[in-house]
Design an enzyme around this catalytic site. Structure first.
Site: not given
Ligand code: 1CP
Length: 357
Positions: A38, A42, A51, A87, A162
């Protein structure tokens, strides 16, 4: 200098010689490579600006935005790798599933997948369903020069959680109920998700990604018995397919709370085992028999601690990493949204300085 000024054409400047890829292969490195899960997102004001008014999954499917957002942390922090901005639900959306990412929540599936007929809404992924992803990867690889791009996908269990729950879940009760209540359907669902994950990774690798990470973020909620019986064969299928398709592309396998599963996850077909902050790296190396490179494992919450305290933790982790055949410095999980981006930049510089050979 822009990133593209790097003399990328000479073989020494190919990402294959980068500290990240060398560490993944257990080869000597000029310094311990570092990147952050990540790292795009943000914590960066420039990310929040881009964004503004753009839905998360729209951003993930727009190559210009993907390229820019992926490069932001590389420029700002000097990390040793980029990770594709995407994602884990992008490929299931690409095959037609109705899913969105709600701000402050995460992925939400309109109609959860719980019955055999629901599999019809989850066809196989073909590369022509994600031409935008290939386009973004190609643009990124050209721009990044010697800095490797990490591709990624969600592992079948975490994706299934999910899809079955309909969104983020603490206890995964419906997922576990399906796993035990209808094992045949569970295996068919995971086999389909394995096809989708593997195909999504192949698209990224074919377009030039030089390493991949398979995220099984929530596998740590499973007993080892359940992991081996209901999950591991499907993650293995993804990793093996990639190993056959692109043997030179290192595979990182990561989950949270997976201390009891580290050896199984490594043996599922990884080169690098991702370690969260609950297990010390020395213990992780012992548990994986010293046969795998390790990635991790600074607690992301400690980025909020006073610098002196944080520095002590970083020194300890860099030191413990020496016990592994290769060490990639990372957090134990993703960067928290309120993290001070300047602290991340200081962490990169310190890891590089401490590990300089
Ligand atoms: O910079 C990076 O790491 C690349 C971006 C990235 C990655 C690797 C995003 C962007 N998502 C992911 C993978 C992802 N998505 C995972 C595996 C990694 C981890 O465990 O953190 C998972 C579980 C998700 C699912 C997901 N997407 C969640 C988690 C929800 C929960 O179950 O608690 C969330 C909040 C998202 C949205 C998301 N994906 C990525 C971002 C930057 C965001 C936040 C949304 C935004 O900025 O509007």
């Amino acid at each position: 200098m822009t990133l593209s000024d790097h003399p990328a054409s000479t073989p020494e400047h190919h990402p294959g010689h980068s500290p990240l890829l060398r560490a993944a292969r257990g080869l000597p490195v000029p310094h311990t490579p570092v990147w952050f899960m990540r790292q795009a997102g943000r914590s960066l004001p420039e990310y929040r600006a881009l964004r503004e008014g753009v839905a998360m999954l729209t951003a993930c499917r727009t190559p210009e935005l993907v390229t820019e957002i992926t490069l932001q942390p590389v420029r700002r922090h000097g990390v040793d790798a980029a990770i594709l901005f995407s994602d884990i639900v992008v490929p299931v959306q690409a095959v037609g599933l109705d899913v969105e990412i709600q701000p402050g929540v995460g992925p939400v599936v309109a109609q959860p997948v719980r019955e055999r007929a629901d599999l019809d809404r989850l066809p196989e992924l073909h590369p022509d369903m994600v031409p935008d992803v290939a386009e973004a990867v190609r643009a990124l690889v050209a721009e990044l020069g010697p800095t490797p791009l990490i591709g990624f996908a969600g592992a079948p269990f975490t994706l299934a959680s999910y899809l079955v729950e309909g969104g983020p879940s603490k206890n995964h009760e419906r997922t576990k109920a399906l796993m035990h209540g209808d094992p045949a359907l569970w295996h068919d669902l995971c086999a389909r998700l394995a096809q989708i994950s593997a195909a999504f990774l192949q698209v990224q690798v074919d377009a030039g990604a030089s390493a991949v990470q398979l995220f099984d973020s929530w596998a740590g909620n499973l007993s080892r018995r359940d992991y081996l019986a209901h999950v591991e064969p499907h993650s293995r299928a993804v990793l093996e397919q990639l190993a056959t398709h692109a043997p030179d592309v290192p595979r990182i396998h990561f989950g949270v709370g997976t201390g009891e599963l580290l050896l199984d996850m490594a043996q599922a077909g990884a080169d690098v085992i991702g370690v969260d902050c609950r297990v010390g790296l020395r213990d992780a190396v012992a548990r994986t028999q010293g046969r795998y490179a390790v990635q991790g494992n600074l607690d992301p919450a400690l980025l909020f601690a006073p610098w002196e305290a944080l520095e002590g933790e970083i020194r300890r982790i860099v030191d413990e990493g020496q016990a592994a055949p290769g060490h990639i410095f990372n957090l134990g999980h993703g960067v928290l949204p309120d993290t001070d981006a300047d602290v991340l930049t200081r962490v990169v510089a310190l890891v590089h300085r401490l590990s300089q050979h």
